[in-house]
Write an enzyme that holds these catalytic residues in place. Sequence first.
Site, PDB file in Angstrom:
ATOM      1  N   HIS A 261       0.879  -1.174   0.000  1.00  0.00           N
ATOM      2  CA  HIS A 261       0.000   0.000   0.000  1.00  0.00           C
ATOM      3  C   HIS A 261       0.915   1.223   0.000  1.00  0.00           C
ATOM      4  CE1 HIS A 261      -2.454  -2.908   2.392  1.00  0.00           C
ATOM      5  NE2 HIS A 261      -3.504  -2.333   1.861  1.00  0.00           N
TER       6      HIS A 261
ATOM      7  N   ASP B  40       2.259   2.046   3.363  1.00  0.00           N
ATOM      8  CA  ASP B  40       3.215   1.097   3.969  1.00  0.00           C
ATOM      9  C   ASP B  40       4.639   1.562   3.722  1.00  0.00           C
ATOM     10  OD1 ASP B  40       1.032  -0.626   4.298  1.00  0.00           O
ATOM     11  OD2 ASP B  40       1.526  -1.806   2.514  1.00  0.00           O
TER      12      ASP B  40
ATOM     13  N   GLU C 153      -9.289 -13.629  -1.715  1.00  0.00           N
ATOM     14  CA  GLU C 153      -8.499 -13.903  -0.498  1.00  0.00           C
ATOM     15  C   GLU C 153      -9.170 -15.012   0.313  1.00  0.00           C
ATOM     16  OE1 GLU C 153      -6.835 -10.644   1.671  1.00  0.00           O
ATOM     17  OE2 GLU C 153      -7.100 -11.649   3.594  1.00  0.00           O
TER      18      GLU C 153
ATOM     19  N   GLU D 262     -10.970  -6.819  -4.545  1.00  0.00           N
ATOM     20  CA  GLU D 262     -10.779  -7.903  -3.569  1.00  0.00           C
ATOM     21  C   GLU D 262     -12.008  -7.988  -2.665  1.00  0.00           C
ATOM     22  OE1 GLU D 262      -6.913  -7.871  -1.599  1.00  0.00           O
ATOM     23  OE2 GLU D 262      -7.882  -8.546   0.240  1.00  0.00           O
TER      24      GLU D 262
ATOM     25  N   HIS E 289     -11.124 -14.156   3.474  1.00  0.00           N
ATOM     26  CA  HIS E 289     -12.338 -13.387   3.193  1.00  0.00           C
ATOM     27  C   HIS E 289     -13.466 -14.324   2.741  1.00  0.00           C
ATOM     28  CE1 HIS E 289      -9.837  -9.475   2.315  1.00  0.00           C
ATOM     29  NE2 HIS E 289      -9.655  -9.954   3.531  1.00  0.00           N
TER      30      HIS E 289
ATOM     31  N   ASP F 225      -0.996 -12.536   1.922  1.00  0.00           N
ATOM     32  CA  ASP F 225      -1.605 -11.523   2.793  1.00  0.00           C
ATOM     33  C   ASP F 225      -1.777 -12.198   4.160  1.00  0.00           C
ATOM     34  OD1 ASP F 225      -2.820  -9.379   3.867  1.00  0.00           O
ATOM     35  OD2 ASP F 225      -4.434  -9.208   2.396  1.00  0.00           O
TER      36      ASP F 225
ATOM     37  N   ASP G 212      -5.756 -13.887   9.093  1.00  0.00           N
ATOM     38  CA  ASP G 212      -4.641 -13.819   8.136  1.00  0.00           C
ATOM     39  C   ASP G 212      -3.465 -14.711   8.491  1.00  0.00           C
ATOM     40  OD1 ASP G 212      -5.993 -11.978   6.561  1.00  0.00           O
ATOM     41  OD2 ASP G 212      -4.994 -10.223   7.413  1.00  0.00           O
TER      42      ASP G 212
ATOM     43  N   ASP H 131      -5.047 -13.625  -2.756  1.00  0.00           N
ATOM     44  CA  ASP H 131      -4.365 -13.336  -1.496  1.00  0.00           C
ATOM     45  C   ASP H 131      -4.374 -14.632  -0.696  1.00  0.00           C
ATOM     46  OD1 ASP H 131      -3.742 -10.764  -2.123  1.00  0.00           O
ATOM     47  OD2 ASP H 131      -4.818  -9.836  -0.455  1.00  0.00           O
TER      48      ASP H 131
ATOM     49  N   ASP I  82     -10.728 -11.763  10.780  1.00  0.00           N
ATOM     50  CA  ASP I  82      -9.751 -11.965   9.709  1.00  0.00           C
ATOM     51  C   ASP I  82      -8.373 -12.184  10.332  1.00  0.00           C
ATOM     52  OD1 ASP I  82      -8.989 -11.974   7.067  1.00  0.00           O
ATOM     53  OD2 ASP I  82      -9.013  -9.799   6.829  1.00  0.00           O
TER      54      ASP I  82
HETATM   55  C1  XUL Z   1      -7.715  -6.547   4.276  1.00  0.00           C
HETATM   56  C2  XUL Z   1      -6.898  -6.975   3.138  1.00  0.00           C
HETATM   57  C3  XUL Z   1      -6.000  -5.940   2.550  1.00  0.00           C
HETATM   58  C4  XUL Z   1      -5.932  -5.960   1.060  1.00  0.00           C
HETATM   59  C5  XUL Z   1      -5.132  -4.832   0.474  1.00  0.00           C
HETATM   60  O1  XUL Z   1      -8.476  -7.551   4.816  1.00  0.00           O
HETATM   61  O2  XUL Z   1      -6.938  -8.108   2.728  1.00  0.00           O
HETATM   62  O3  XUL Z   1      -4.748  -6.120   3.096  1.00  0.00           O
HETATM   63  O4  XUL Z   1      -5.379  -7.155   0.591  1.00  0.00           O
HETATM   64  O5  XUL Z   1      -5.630  -3.598   0.839  1.00  0.00           O
HETATM   65 CO    CO Z   2      -5.965  -9.040   1.114  1.00  0.00          CO
END
Ligand code: XUL
Ligand code: CO
Length: 443
Positions: free
Chosen positions: A103, A106, A270, A234, A273, A340, A310, A298, A308
Amino acid sequence: MTTQYFPEVSDQIQYEGAESDNPLAFKYYDANRIVAGKPMRAHLKFAVAFWHTMKGTGSDPFGGGVYDRPWNKSGSDMDNARYTLDAAFEFFAKLTVPHWCFHDRDIAPEGANISESAANLQIMVDHAEALQQTTDCSLLWGTANLFSHPRYTHGAATNPDPLVMAYAAAQVRYAIDATIQLGGQGYTFWGGREGYCSLINTNMQQEREQMARFLYMAKDYARAQGFNGVLYIEPKPGEPMTHQYDYDAATVLGFLREFDLQDDFRLNIEANHCTLANHTFAHDLMLAASSGMLGSVDANAGAILGWDTDEYPSNLYECVWAVLIILKSGGFTSGGFNFDAKVRRGSFDTLDLFYGHISGMDTLAHALLIANKIIEDGEMESYLQQRYSGFQQGIGAKIMQGNTTLVELEQWAINQGEPKKTSGRQELRESLFNRYIVGGLVK
Ligand code: XUL
Ligand code: CO
């Protein structure tokens, strides 16, 4: 090999094979091994997510940051941003990962106003460009953080205040420029705070139309700047908003078609998600792939916590399904597997960042070998063909070609009599599938 931030890893991570017990070696990811005519590296197109790996602090809803990262301590915000990029490229080179994603915020701190923020970003993009030239790591996709700053609390593109939308527009403009300068193959829009908490204060259709307008402006700008990569949306069902406009793959596909954006946008699916939306990862991948709209992935995994989390993907079964769907749809073009994913709060060491990525890369590489074997054997495909073979000829083919009517079908049904009950054989199929995973059919 430069060693400044990761002294515990002195060289590049090597492939040593499944028998190796070296925790800093790949067991399955053999970058140059040819699978179905292509090196593993080109099939999987792994990317490191800058935000989790370099900027993650280990914070969670119950406590602040706990990691002690050497690249984030000694200087001003701009100094630290430069050190963080240096550390990132040392990490990418040692991991031998071919891509990264970021991003805007970042890699460069926000300034006091729009032009100071843009200037900060430009300095760091120039630095990243120079670092990219010293490694084999290039940009998979870029994006803009349109959710952390307080101004975006009620959304960015979908904010009720056009001035907030204009700030978001400025940010996306520079994030697209940065992506182009760094040779990014794609640009991602994750909805961030594009959604709402309550209808009591929300005009939903106004906000959805704002979002479509914003995406139009972004694609027009990107194309006018000569960006020929792919734009991704996404999907995510909740978090941070109660109702997110990009709920899941089906919702996003409907949105893109409603606003005629389907030619420029693809989906970035993702795993975590999908599970938050009460789907499997495979479900959303299959839906996107079947409609020719799968762009990128992702790669991560959720836990039973319900938010989430991750985590790094380590569930081989789910990864086999993911790679199978991607391979069958022709494989990645501009997209890839972006991790991610983040280490757990208690995984304090920088070494844990290597372990997380090695585990994820090995799981997906192992999955690639298994998925390829499933495709080569052809048994699964021929079962599916046989199951739907009634639609290949006779009245079934007429239905699919649009050459029949309800009345003709009724007459045919009367002549045929009651359909025979045919087993779907789910349990048998599951056990056959597992032979590829645990039954030793893959070496
Ligand atoms: C948030 C997410 C983000 C996107 C990029 O849940 O997945 O990190 O991948 O903005
Ligand atoms: Co993501």
